[in-house]
Scaffold this motif. Structure first.
Motif, PDB file in Angstrom:
ATOM      1  N   GLN A  24       0.845  -1.183   0.000  1.00  0.00           N
ATOM      2  CA  GLN A  24       0.000   0.000   0.000  1.00  0.00           C
ATOM      3  C   GLN A  24       0.888   1.244   0.000  1.00  0.00           C
ATOM      4  N   PRO A  25       0.322   2.409  -0.262  1.00  0.00           N
ATOM      5  CA  PRO A  25       1.116   3.638  -0.216  1.00  0.00           C
ATOM      6  C   PRO A  25       1.826   3.851   1.124  1.00  0.00           C
ATOM      7  N   ASN A  26       1.259   3.314   2.210  1.00  0.00           N
ATOM      8  CA  ASN A  26       1.885   3.477   3.526  1.00  0.00           C
ATOM      9  C   ASN A  26       2.987   2.458   3.787  1.00  0.00           C
ATOM     10  N   GLY A  27       3.267   1.605   2.796  1.00  0.00           N
ATOM     11  CA  GLY A  27       4.344   0.636   2.932  1.00  0.00           C
ATOM     12  C   GLY A  27       3.921  -0.702   3.503  1.00  0.00           C
ATOM     13  N   LYS A  28       2.695  -0.812   3.994  1.00  0.00           N
ATOM     14  CA  LYS A  28       2.210  -2.074   4.539  1.00  0.00           C
ATOM     15  C   LYS A  28       1.771  -3.001   3.408  1.00  0.00           C
ATOM     16  N   PRO A  29       1.789  -4.329   3.651  1.00  0.00           N
ATOM     17  CA  PRO A  29       1.323  -5.258   2.618  1.00  0.00           C
ATOM     18  C   PRO A  29      -0.105  -4.937   2.194  1.00  0.00           C
ATOM     19  N   ARG A  30      -0.365  -5.042   0.908  1.00  0.00           N
ATOM     20  CA  ARG A  30      -1.715  -4.753   0.441  1.00  0.00           C
ATOM     21  C   ARG A  30      -2.722  -5.735   1.027  1.00  0.00           C
ATOM     22  N   PHE A  31      -2.267  -6.959   1.281  1.00  0.00           N
ATOM     23  CA  PHE A  31      -3.157  -7.964   1.859  1.00  0.00           C
ATOM     24  C   PHE A  31      -3.693  -7.526   3.219  1.00  0.00           C
ATOM     25  N   SER A  32      -2.920  -6.703   3.952  1.00  0.00           N
ATOM     26  CA  SER A  32      -3.390  -6.271   5.268  1.00  0.00           C
ATOM     27  C   SER A  32      -4.647  -5.418   5.164  1.00  0.00           C
ATOM     28  N   ALA A  33      -4.882  -4.830   3.984  1.00  0.00           N
ATOM     29  CA  ALA A  33      -6.090  -4.021   3.788  1.00  0.00           C
ATOM     30  C   ALA A  33      -7.343  -4.881   3.716  1.00  0.00           C
ATOM     31  N   PHE A  34      -7.173  -6.202   3.591  1.00  0.00           N
ATOM     32  CA  PHE A  34      -8.338  -7.087   3.551  1.00  0.00           C
ATOM     33  C   PHE A  34      -9.078  -7.085   4.887  1.00  0.00           C
ATOM     34  N   MET A  35      -8.386  -6.706   5.962  1.00  0.00           N
ATOM     35  CA  MET A  35      -9.026  -6.608   7.270  1.00  0.00           C
ATOM     36  C   MET A  35      -9.588  -5.191   7.388  1.00  0.00           C
ATOM     37  N   ASP A  36     -10.595  -4.907   6.572  1.00  0.00           N
ATOM     38  CA  ASP A  36     -11.083  -3.538   6.444  1.00  0.00           C
ATOM     39  C   ASP A  36     -12.154  -3.208   7.479  1.00  0.00           C
ATOM     40  N   ARG A  37     -11.950  -2.021   8.075  1.00  0.00           N
ATOM     41  CA  ARG A  37     -12.859  -1.565   9.122  1.00  0.00           C
ATOM     42  C   ARG A  37     -14.204  -1.163   8.528  1.00  0.00           C
ATOM     43  N   PRO A  38     -15.298  -1.641   9.094  1.00  0.00           N
ATOM     44  CA  PRO A  38     -16.605  -1.154   8.663  1.00  0.00           C
ATOM     45  C   PRO A  38     -16.847   0.262   9.180  1.00  0.00           C
ATOM     46  N   SER A  39     -17.766   0.960   8.549  1.00  0.00           N
ATOM     47  CA  SER A  39     -18.131   2.306   8.971  1.00  0.00           C
ATOM     48  C   SER A  39     -19.638   2.460   8.812  1.00  0.00           C
ATOM     49  N   SER A  40     -20.143   3.624   9.117  1.00  0.00           N
ATOM     50  CA  SER A  40     -21.579   3.861   8.995  1.00  0.00           C
ATOM     51  C   SER A  40     -22.074   3.579   7.581  1.00  0.00           C
ATOM     52  N   SER A  41     -21.266   3.959   6.574  1.00  0.00           N
ATOM     53  CA  SER A  41     -21.679   3.766   5.184  1.00  0.00           C
ATOM     54  C   SER A  41     -21.636   2.305   4.739  1.00  0.00           C
ATOM     55  N   SER A  42     -21.058   1.441   5.570  1.00  0.00           N
ATOM     56  CA  SER A  42     -20.975   0.024   5.228  1.00  0.00           C
ATOM     57  C   SER A  42     -22.307  -0.700   5.412  1.00  0.00           C
ATOM     58  N   PHE A  43     -23.252  -0.052   6.077  1.00  0.00           N
ATOM     59  CA  PHE A  43     -24.517  -0.700   6.409  1.00  0.00           C
ATOM     60  C   PHE A  43     -25.683   0.088   5.825  1.00  0.00           C
ATOM     61  N   THR A  44     -26.716  -0.629   5.436  1.00  0.00           N
ATOM     62  CA  THR A  44     -27.912   0.022   4.902  1.00  0.00           C
ATOM     63  C   THR A  44     -28.719   0.616   6.049  1.00  0.00           C
ATOM     64  N   ASP A  45     -29.629   1.524   5.710  1.00  0.00           N
ATOM     65  CA  ASP A  45     -30.500   2.110   6.732  1.00  0.00           C
ATOM     66  C   ASP A  45     -31.344   1.026   7.401  1.00  0.00           C
ATOM     67  N   ALA A  46     -31.761   0.044   6.610  1.00  0.00           N
ATOM     68  CA  ALA A  46     -32.578  -1.035   7.174  1.00  0.00           C
ATOM     69  C   ALA A  46     -31.776  -1.841   8.197  1.00  0.00           C
ATOM     70  N   GLN A  47     -30.508  -2.112   7.889  1.00  0.00           N
ATOM     71  CA  GLN A  47     -29.671  -2.855   8.832  1.00  0.00           C
ATOM     72  C   GLN A  47     -29.504  -2.079  10.139  1.00  0.00           C
ATOM     73  N   LYS A  48     -29.334  -0.784  10.025  1.00  0.00           N
ATOM     74  CA  LYS A  48     -29.171   0.030  11.230  1.00  0.00           C
ATOM     75  C   LYS A  48     -30.467   0.096  12.038  1.00  0.00           C
ATOM     76  N   GLU A  49     -31.566   0.386  11.348  1.00  0.00           N
ATOM     77  CA  GLU A  49     -32.843   0.573  12.039  1.00  0.00           C
ATOM     78  C   GLU A  49     -33.341  -0.704  12.699  1.00  0.00           C
ATOM     79  N   ASN A  50     -33.040  -1.857  12.086  1.00  0.00           N
ATOM     80  CA  ASN A  50     -33.523  -3.133  12.620  1.00  0.00           C
ATOM     81  C   ASN A  50     -32.493  -3.845  13.483  1.00  0.00           C
ATOM     82  N   SER A  51     -31.395  -3.185  13.772  1.00  0.00           N
ATOM     83  CA  SER A  51     -30.317  -3.826  14.521  1.00  0.00           C
ATOM     84  C   SER A  51     -30.652  -3.961  16.000  1.00  0.00           C
TER      85      SER A  51
END
Length: 367
Positions: A65-92
């Motif tokens: 990656q640009p930061n020098g870390k292995p690109r594979f490490s990006a596979f452990m990607d953090r979820p965020s608010s935009s990662s979930f639909t409104d329905a998933q949030k409202e019914n959670s």
């Protein structure tokens, strides 16, 4: 020279050992026919089927990656608010819990604020989607790799086979019907290739589960729409019987005797020669639950398929991966190089000791 049907075992980051083994097969002039893989094995099998050489696979595992870390490490990607639909949030369950707390902010606003916190977002993803990490970065990476070999982003298993002519099968687990899925152009022709591999590598509790979409068509003539699908290693991490036996309803009418069997097993009991001390740390090590789950999955998946492994012991190349973790995508260059080199050494030893291969070579050398 021989032709092999190959099964690639699942094992997450440990799958980089496959690169070394494939290098030796190519150097010795051997060819591959049918390719079967689970999880990390599915990734390797699919990339080989798409036309990637061992040298190109090595370039892929060494990407940074640009930061020098292995690109594979990006596979452990953090979820965020935009990662979930409104329905998933409202019914959670989290939204329901917030209703019982007297807070002046609107519940939706508060939930979105909470999802900006890394630990909370991971826990929300775990509760609502079955995994700590999104898997979207992996999906984008795999799409990019297939496109580089002329595959469309929406390439299906049927259209992939029509273009490449390679018999590829990836294994996943349907947790709704409690069934092992062998995804290929015969069983699931309309399933997108990238999603077939994404389902196969979805280690439970680590990556979010995949829900089968109606537009992905049928599996063996049956609907899977709405079913939750996870890593194939839950039910079979090393399905060598798929190439060793006749399974016409899944693998077609290809004669198993038309190629030698080769199982590439990631052996946690074999030490990697020249392994340097670990310099990497598991992603999000402050989330102790992630590490507990990772160890649990290592143990569970390593216990599968033992009977078939004993039956085909002489056809299995055991690649050393002791001391490496399934989610160790952030390993140092030195540890990665040792893992690949260990795969090379193991394959050289395996080919030297194979009786069926050496016998056929001796017959071919006779006048």
């Amino acid at each position: 020279m021989a032709t092999f049907d190959v099964v690639f075992e699942g094992g997450g980051a440990k799958g980089s050992a496959f690169v070394g083994a494939l290098q030796i097969l190519k150097e010795r002039g051997h060819s591959l026919r049918r390719l079967v893989g689970t999880s990390a094995g599915a990734i390797t099998a699919a990339m080989v089927a798409a036309g990637y050489t061992p040298e190109e696979l090595l370039e892929a595992v060494n990407e940074k990656q640009p930061n020098g870390k292995p690109r594979f490490s990006a596979f452990m990607d953090r979820p965020s608010s935009s990662s979930f639909t409104d329905a998933q949030k409202e019914n959670s369950e989290f939204a329901k819990a917030l209703e019982a707390i007297p807070i002046p902010l609107p519940r939706k606003t508060l939930l979105n604020l909470l999802l900006d916190n890394a630990i909370y977002a991971h826990l929300f993803s775990f509760e609502e989607c079955g995994g700590f990490f999104c898997g979207l970065n992996f999906l984008a990476w795999l799409t990019e790799k297939f496109q580089a070999k002329g595959m469309a982003a929406d390439e299906t298993l049927a259209s992939f086979y029509a273009k490449k002519g390679v018999d590829l099968s990836v294994v996943a687990s349907d947790t709704h019907d409690m069934e092992m899925l062998v995804l290929n152009h015969r069983t699931a022709p309309d399933c997108p290739l990238v999603w077939a591999v994404r389902m196969s590598m979805s280690i439970p509790f680590i990556w979010q589960e995949v829900v089968w979409k109606e537009e992905w068509g049928l599996y063996c003539g049956r609907s899977k729409a709405g079913n939750t699908v996870v890593d194939g290693g839950v039910l079979s991490n090393f399905p060598i019987r798929l190439i060793a036996e006749r399974v016409p309803e899944i693998m077609g009418d290809t004669d198993p005797a038309g190629a030698l069997n080769l199982g590439l097993l990631l052996d946690e009991t074999r030490a990697v020669p020249g392994l340097p001390a670990s310099e990497s740390h598991p992603p999000f090590e402050h989330l102790r639950t992630v590490q507990r789950v990772s160890r649990l999955m290592d143990t569970m998946m390593g216990a599968q398929d033992n009977e078939e492994m004993r039956e085909h012991a002489g056809e299995i190349c055991r690649l050393p991966v002791e001391g490496y973790g399934t989610t160790e995508f952030n390993m140092s260059d030195e540890r990665l190089a040792a893992l690949v080199a260990g795969g090379r050494t193991a394959m050289m030893e395996h080919l030297a000791n194979r009786r069926d291969l050496n016998a056929s070579s001796a017959r071919a050398a006779q006048p």
